[in-house]
Design a protein around this motif. Structure first.
Motif, PDB file in Angstrom:
ATOM      1  N   ALA A   1      -3.706   1.802  -4.185  1.00 45.59           N
ATOM      2  CA  ALA A   1      -3.053   2.412  -5.342  1.00 45.59           C
ATOM      3  C   ALA A   1      -2.096   1.423  -6.008  1.00 45.59           C
ATOM      4  N   VAL A   2      -1.369   0.648  -5.210  1.00 50.22           N
ATOM      5  CA  VAL A   2      -0.458  -0.350  -5.773  1.00 50.22           C
ATOM      6  C   VAL A   2      -1.234  -1.445  -6.497  1.00 50.22           C
ATOM      7  N   GLU A   3      -2.327  -1.913  -5.918  1.00 45.87           N
ATOM      8  CA  GLU A   3      -3.146  -2.932  -6.573  1.00 45.87           C
ATOM      9  C   GLU A   3      -3.699  -2.421  -7.901  1.00 45.87           C
ATOM     10  N   LYS A   4      -4.180  -1.183  -7.919  1.00 49.60           N
ATOM     11  CA  LYS A   4      -4.738  -0.615  -9.143  1.00 49.60           C
ATOM     12  C   LYS A   4      -3.667  -0.486 -10.227  1.00 49.60           C
ATOM     13  N   ALA A   5      -2.451  -0.047  -9.835  1.00 49.35           N
ATOM     14  CA  ALA A   5      -1.375   0.095 -10.813  1.00 49.35           C
ATOM     15  C   ALA A   5      -0.969  -1.252 -11.391  1.00 49.35           C
TER      16      ALA A   5
END
Length: 429
Positions: free
Chosen positions: A148-152
């Motif tokens: 989720a952090v990578e996608k954001a």
């Protein structure tokens, strides 16, 4: 063998010393009845020593009466005995359990966030986006959603082409790969200037105007390729000097560009090295021991390693690991890992040829550390320096000639560029 020793340590075993007229009969009868004995030794004429499991002590008493021998326990090893000791030292046991629980609890949080690979995107922006996606200092590790952090990061920061979030221990590393923007170059006015003294060997101009030629000697800071393109050469200006400038159009202004090119020059370096003919000092023997201690305030508890250092001369290397502080809570507990390496004195006698060779290598190594990346050595020379007869040193100086690019970019402001006068248009009569 390792599994056997591990099982014996879990069950518990003892070392017994058997005394009597026939201790061999005691050992044979025990083996005949299925009692396993190991590490059997005979330190005396009527004395034997052996190791046996803890549950075999009661049957051995009957065998001792039958063989008219006596035995007593000289050593106790295993978990049962450690447990009995801890029962008598409950405070230490509770402290050890609390220490382990504290380590586990504190290692369950994220304490450090490191960002690598970002040049144009600031770390503050990356941390802000990561925080909105759920990555914060002090959070539980199992609540971290790396995907989720990578996608954001990729969605909210257009300058990032790839992002990776990795968790190792209590540290989270965010790796960033920024997008390459084609054609993004620095086009501000700039010269190519010399960074060191040398003699020009070759010059290749990509953009700008060469102001030096092959064979010229240049000094640091001297302009090699100018970023000022003049409207006319000096020869043309001399030819046009006799003509009247009345009713002539205003001369064009100079053009300022970002100079680019390669300027290779011959550069000389000096290096110095010395080696004693008789060398004395200390060196490591290769033997070392490691001690691990737990320090609570001013008290130290040895967890592993020897209580006394077995070397008379040694060098100590200490690594202290502390528990991370949480808010205003600082636990006075440290883990101290000390490594002790034994040293010995030595005396080495060299002949003059060997000393000269070593001194020359050291001098060349000193020069090698000065050479920039890409420099090509074209000539080397080693000269031994004269010394006084009783001196115990061989001194060598190295002279190295290299061929290297000595140009670097230096920006300038056109209005402040010295030596360039922008001509003003003449008024009509």
């Amino acid at each position: 063998m390792l599994l056997f020793r591990l099982m014996n340590f879990i069950i518990g075993y003892v070392t017994i010393t058997v005394r009597g007229e026939a201790p061999e009969k005691f050992i044979n009868m025990a083996a005949a009845r299925g009692i396993f004995l190991w590490d059997i030794a005979r330190p005396g004429e009527h004395v034997m020593r052996a190791s046996v499991r803890l549950n075999a002590i009661r049957p051995l008493r009957h065998i001792a009466r039958r063989t008219r021998c006596r035995f007593h326990i000289t050593r106790r090893v295993g978990l049962p005995f450690l447990w009995m000791r801890l029962l008598h030292r409950r405070a230490l046991a509770c402290g050890a359990i609390l220490f382990v629980l504290g380590l586990y609890l504190l290692s369950s949080f994220v304490w450090t966030i490191e960002i690598t690979g970002n040049n144009r995107v600031s770390s503050r922006e990356i941390l802000s986006v990561a925080s909105a996606a759920g990555l914060n200092r002090g959070m539980l590790k199992w609540n971290l959603d790396s995907s989720a952090v990578e996608k954001a990061l990729k969605e909210k920061l257009p300058a990032i082409s790839w992002a990776g979030v990795y968790l190792k221990g209590t540290k989270v590393t965010i790796e960033i790969v920024e997008k390459n923007i084609p054609g993004e170059k620095d086009q501000s006015p700039a010269h190519i200037v010399a960074v060191k003294e040398g003699i020009i060997k070759e010059i290749l101009v990509f953009n700008g105007r060469a102001v030096v030629k092959e064979g010229d000697t240049v000094v640091p800071g001297q302009v090699l390729i100018s970023g000022v393109l003049l409207p006319a050469t000096a020869e043309q200006e001399q030819q046009a000097g006799s003509e009247s400038r009345v009713n002539q159009p205003a001369p064009p202004r100079p053009v300022y560009v970002h100079a680019a090119g390669i300027v290779r020059a011959r550069v000389w370096y000096e290096g110095y090295g010395e080696v004693p003919l008789v060398e004395k000092g200390e060196r490591f023997t290769g033997r070392n021991v490691t001690r691990v201690c737990m320090k609570i305030k001013d008290r130290e508890i040895i967890l592993a390693g020897p209580a006394r250092i077995p070397f008379s001369r040694y060098r100590e290397q200490t690594d202290v690991k502390k528990l991370p502080s949480w808010r205003n809570l600082h636990l006075p507990v440290e883990l101290v890992i000390s490594k002790y390496r034994e040293v010995e004195s030595y005396r080495l006698v060299r002949d003059r040829a060997e000393a000269r060779r070593l001194a020359g290598e050291r001098a060349l190594q000193a020069v090698q550390e000065q050479l920039p990346q890409g420099a090509r050595v074209v000539h080397k020379q080693l000269d031994e320096l004269a010394v006084k007869s009783p001196e115990n040193l061989v001194r060598v100086k190295a002279f190295v000639e290299s061929l290297e690019d000595i140009g670097t970019v230096k920006n300038f402001v056109p209005e402040e560029e010295p030596g360039i006068e922008v001509p003003a248009p003449l008024s009509q009569p």
